[in-house]
Design a protein around this motif. Sequence first.
Motif, mmCIF file in Angstrom:
data_model
loop_
_atom_site.group_PDB
_atom_site.id
_atom_site.type_symbol
_atom_site.label_atom_id
_atom_site.label_comp_id
_atom_site.label_asym_id
_atom_site.label_seq_id
_atom_site.Cartn_x
_atom_site.Cartn_y
_atom_site.Cartn_z
ATOM 1 N N GLY A 122 0.785 -1.230 0.000
ATOM 2 C CA GLY A 122 0.000 0.000 0.000
ATOM 3 C C GLY A 122 0.812 1.272 0.000
ATOM 4 O O GLY A 122 0.218 2.362 0.008
ATOM 5 N N ALA A 123 2.139 1.190 -0.029
ATOM 6 C CA ALA A 123 2.963 2.407 -0.082
ATOM 7 C C ALA A 123 2.680 3.144 -1.386
ATOM 8 O O ALA A 123 2.764 2.568 -2.472
ATOM 9 C CB ALA A 123 4.440 2.060 0.011
ATOM 10 N N THR A 124 2.361 4.423 -1.280
ATOM 11 C CA THR A 124 1.902 5.167 -2.455
ATOM 12 C C THR A 124 3.025 5.843 -3.237
ATOM 13 O O THR A 124 2.775 6.405 -4.295
ATOM 14 C CB THR A 124 0.869 6.231 -2.038
ATOM 15 O OG1 THR A 124 1.456 7.067 -1.025
ATOM 16 C CG2 THR A 124 -0.382 5.564 -1.467
ATOM 17 N N ASP A 125 4.248 5.799 -2.706
ATOM 18 C CA ASP A 125 5.390 6.324 -3.458
ATOM 19 C C ASP A 125 6.668 5.761 -2.849
ATOM 20 O O ASP A 125 6.658 5.136 -1.784
ATOM 21 C CB ASP A 125 5.416 7.857 -3.485
ATOM 22 C CG ASP A 125 5.377 8.482 -2.094
ATOM 23 O OD1 ASP A 125 5.998 7.922 -1.169
ATOM 24 O OD2 ASP A 125 4.707 9.524 -1.934
ATOM 25 N N LYS A 126 7.793 6.016 -3.532
ATOM 26 C CA LYS A 126 9.071 5.478 -3.064
ATOM 27 C C LYS A 126 9.485 6.088 -1.732
ATOM 28 O O LYS A 126 10.129 5.418 -0.904
ATOM 29 C CB LYS A 126 10.156 5.709 -4.126
ATOM 30 C CG LYS A 126 10.063 4.733 -5.288
ATOM 31 C CD LYS A 126 11.083 5.002 -6.361
ATOM 32 C CE LYS A 126 10.669 6.161 -7.237
ATOM 33 N NZ LYS A 126 11.497 6.268 -8.459
ATOM 34 N N GLN A 127 9.130 7.323 -1.486
ATOM 35 C CA GLN A 127 9.497 7.957 -0.225
ATOM 36 C C GLN A 127 8.852 7.227 0.961
ATOM 37 O O GLN A 127 9.485 7.053 2.005
ATOM 38 C CB GLN A 127 9.074 9.430 -0.240
ATOM 39 C CG GLN A 127 9.920 10.316 -1.154
ATOM 40 C CD GLN A 127 9.726 9.978 -2.643
ATOM 41 O OE1 GLN A 127 8.609 9.704 -3.082
ATOM 42 N NE2 GLN A 127 10.819 9.982 -3.401
ATOM 43 N N GLU A 128 7.599 6.810 0.783
ATOM 44 C CA GLU A 128 6.949 6.067 1.853
ATOM 45 C C GLU A 128 7.624 4.716 2.061
ATOM 46 O O GLU A 128 7.786 4.256 3.201
ATOM 47 C CB GLU A 128 5.459 5.870 1.553
ATOM 48 C CG GLU A 128 4.718 5.192 2.694
ATOM 49 C CD GLU A 128 3.222 5.045 2.443
ATOM 50 O OE1 GLU A 128 2.581 4.349 3.244
ATOM 51 O OE2 GLU A 128 2.711 5.630 1.463
ATOM 52 N N VAL A 129 8.031 4.057 0.964
ATOM 53 C CA VAL A 129 8.774 2.803 1.080
ATOM 54 C C VAL A 129 10.034 3.008 1.914
ATOM 55 O O VAL A 129 10.329 2.246 2.842
ATOM 56 C CB VAL A 129 9.142 2.256 -0.315
ATOM 57 C CG1 VAL A 129 10.151 1.105 -0.199
ATOM 58 C CG2 VAL A 129 7.896 1.781 -1.061
ATOM 59 N N LEU A 130 10.792 4.060 1.598
ATOM 60 C CA LEU A 130 12.047 4.311 2.311
ATOM 61 C C LEU A 130 11.800 4.618 3.786
ATOM 62 O O LEU A 130 12.573 4.182 4.657
ATOM 63 C CB LEU A 130 12.803 5.458 1.637
ATOM 64 C CG LEU A 130 13.302 5.159 0.211
ATOM 65 C CD1 LEU A 130 13.879 6.420 -0.419
ATOM 66 C CD2 LEU A 130 14.324 4.034 0.218
ATOM 67 N N ARG A 131 10.733 5.334 4.084
ATOM 68 C CA ARG A 131 10.417 5.627 5.497
ATOM 69 C C ARG A 131 10.118 4.339 6.257
ATOM 70 O O ARG A 131 10.577 4.152 7.391
ATOM 71 C CB ARG A 131 9.233 6.596 5.585
ATOM 72 C CG ARG A 131 9.574 8.037 5.227
ATOM 73 C CD ARG A 131 8.461 8.983 5.660
ATOM 74 N NE ARG A 131 7.199 8.727 4.969
ATOM 75 C CZ ARG A 131 6.853 9.282 3.816
ATOM 76 N NH1 ARG A 131 7.683 10.108 3.196
ATOM 77 N NH2 ARG A 131 5.673 9.011 3.273
ATOM 78 N N ARG A 132 9.344 3.461 5.644
ATOM 79 C CA ARG A 132 9.023 2.197 6.307
ATOM 80 C C ARG A 132 10.280 1.349 6.491
ATOM 81 O O ARG A 132 10.448 0.677 7.512
ATOM 82 C CB ARG A 132 7.971 1.428 5.505
ATOM 83 C CG ARG A 132 6.616 2.098 5.434
ATOM 84 C CD ARG A 132 5.591 1.127 4.882
ATOM 85 N NE ARG A 132 4.376 1.777 4.442
ATOM 86 C CZ ARG A 132 3.304 1.131 3.968
ATOM 87 N NH1 ARG A 132 3.342 -0.195 3.871
ATOM 88 N NH2 ARG A 132 2.220 1.780 3.578
#
Length: 554
Positions: free
Chosen positions: A104-114
């Motif tokens: 459900g990550a809506t962009d790469k930045q959210e992936v990196l934060r997780r």
Amino acid sequence: MHRTAWIFAAALALGPAQAQEPPATLLTAARIHTMDAARPLARAMAYDADGRILAVGDPATLAAQFPRARRIDVGDATVVPGLIDAHAHVSGLGMAMMEADLTGATDKQEVLRRLQAHARTLAPGAWLVGRGWDQNDWPERAFPTAAELDAVFPDRPVWLSRIDGHAGWANGAAMRAVGRDLAGTWQPDGGKILRDAAGRPTGIFVDNAMLLLDQARPALDQATLERALSLGMQAAVQHGLTGVHDAGISLDELRRYQRLADRGAMPLRIYAMADGDAAALEALCRDGLYRHPSGRLQMRAVKLYADGALGSRGAAMLEDYSDDHGNRGLMVMSPEALAVASAKAKRCGVQVATHAIGDRGNRVSLDVYAEALGAAAAGDHRWRIEHAQVLAAADLPRLAAMRVIASMQPTHATSDMPWAGDRVGQQRIVGAYAWRQLRDSGARLALGSDFPVESVDPRLGLYSAVSRADAAGKPAGGWMPQEKLTAYEALRGFTLDAAYAGFAEGELGSLAAGKRADFVVLAEDPLAVPDAALRSLQVRATYVDGQPVYQAPR
């Protein structure tokens, strides 16, 4: 009185026959949808101490028939047969619960934060492993690169599986751990390394190319692998599943399941498929079809792979992808290898279940089946196509004609609908996710989820099957609504037809005398609520062999 003495005294009071035979259990409910054509609706069910159904009917009749029965009244609830997921990956779900969740990550930045949050829980230098990213959910809809991971994790190896499990995203440290030069033009059989114009790997590995990274990772210990199975099974029963067809496991994983079954630590039934033409299939051919004495575990099928997945453009197509000219996907196993494995399974009496998503993957699979089965294609072989996702018009009626089961996952359609038309174009999409066409042709549909690719929750599958819409009810009226199923057909796909696909319809899939007391107690009636309400049906309890394996907190 001492407990042992009390039991003995109670036994004498009951008399010899009643003391020797434990009392039955009589369950009453507002309604019981039995999925049994002879008696589709009831309000009471009796079963013995071994979890075998004795009778189904009305409360007064069964109360008179079983006067000493232990009583369970679930009030205004609805009881349905235990739900069976006909295609899933239990250890994959358990491992996903222990790794970084990127779903459900809506962009790469959210992936990196997780990833950064999960990395804080790891020992220094440990691999950072995650699952669930999907570039189709990002604004740019393009595959990511190793450089984006390297900027945050320059030294820790990072290896992230795409949502479909058919592609992976690695950073530089993980690629260096492979121990060989990944640059150039070479490609692994049945896989693809994406490279830039200079021939350098971008960090994306598709299908069999993923093995390069998987094999570079430090091996997991047996306790962790066993815990993954336990976590996956527990999550399944919490959502109303009493059975799962585990689509492709190794002989080592079968041994892990066996250890759990020996300890009485399997809360549901696993119908395991051997992982291709490897050691597990060899064991079936050498030792015969496997069934654990508990009835909770069996293996009598083999899972083969024709092609990859549509989301990563690895599904094998007859013509180019509409959004990637020159690309027709990948055959993970060659037609020749599929033929050899299928013929071997036929000789050994093993059911074949082949992953086929693209129209070429499906055609090759059906051709291989026709050759391997020969005259037996008209018999009760129950060979399966897993996913049967995009079918050419000429091939769609072949499943019913050859008695091949379509093992399909309704939530795949509602997850893929924003971009599936772009992949295959408007002409080919007519034969995609074609549940109604297949069912009306006479093919049997066994429904599942493919978890952890999709959610383990079968209620989402029921909803997708009848609505062909997302959680918000869009698009209005559903995507390609002519392919919708009715609520009854969807429930049958997760019960009786899934049981049939595992040769278990004599024991499971409906509630009738002589069958196992596997059932789910729901607060609402799935055959009477509005479509949208199927997503939020309340699972009050899950029973296997007449015993609760999950009860919702009160």
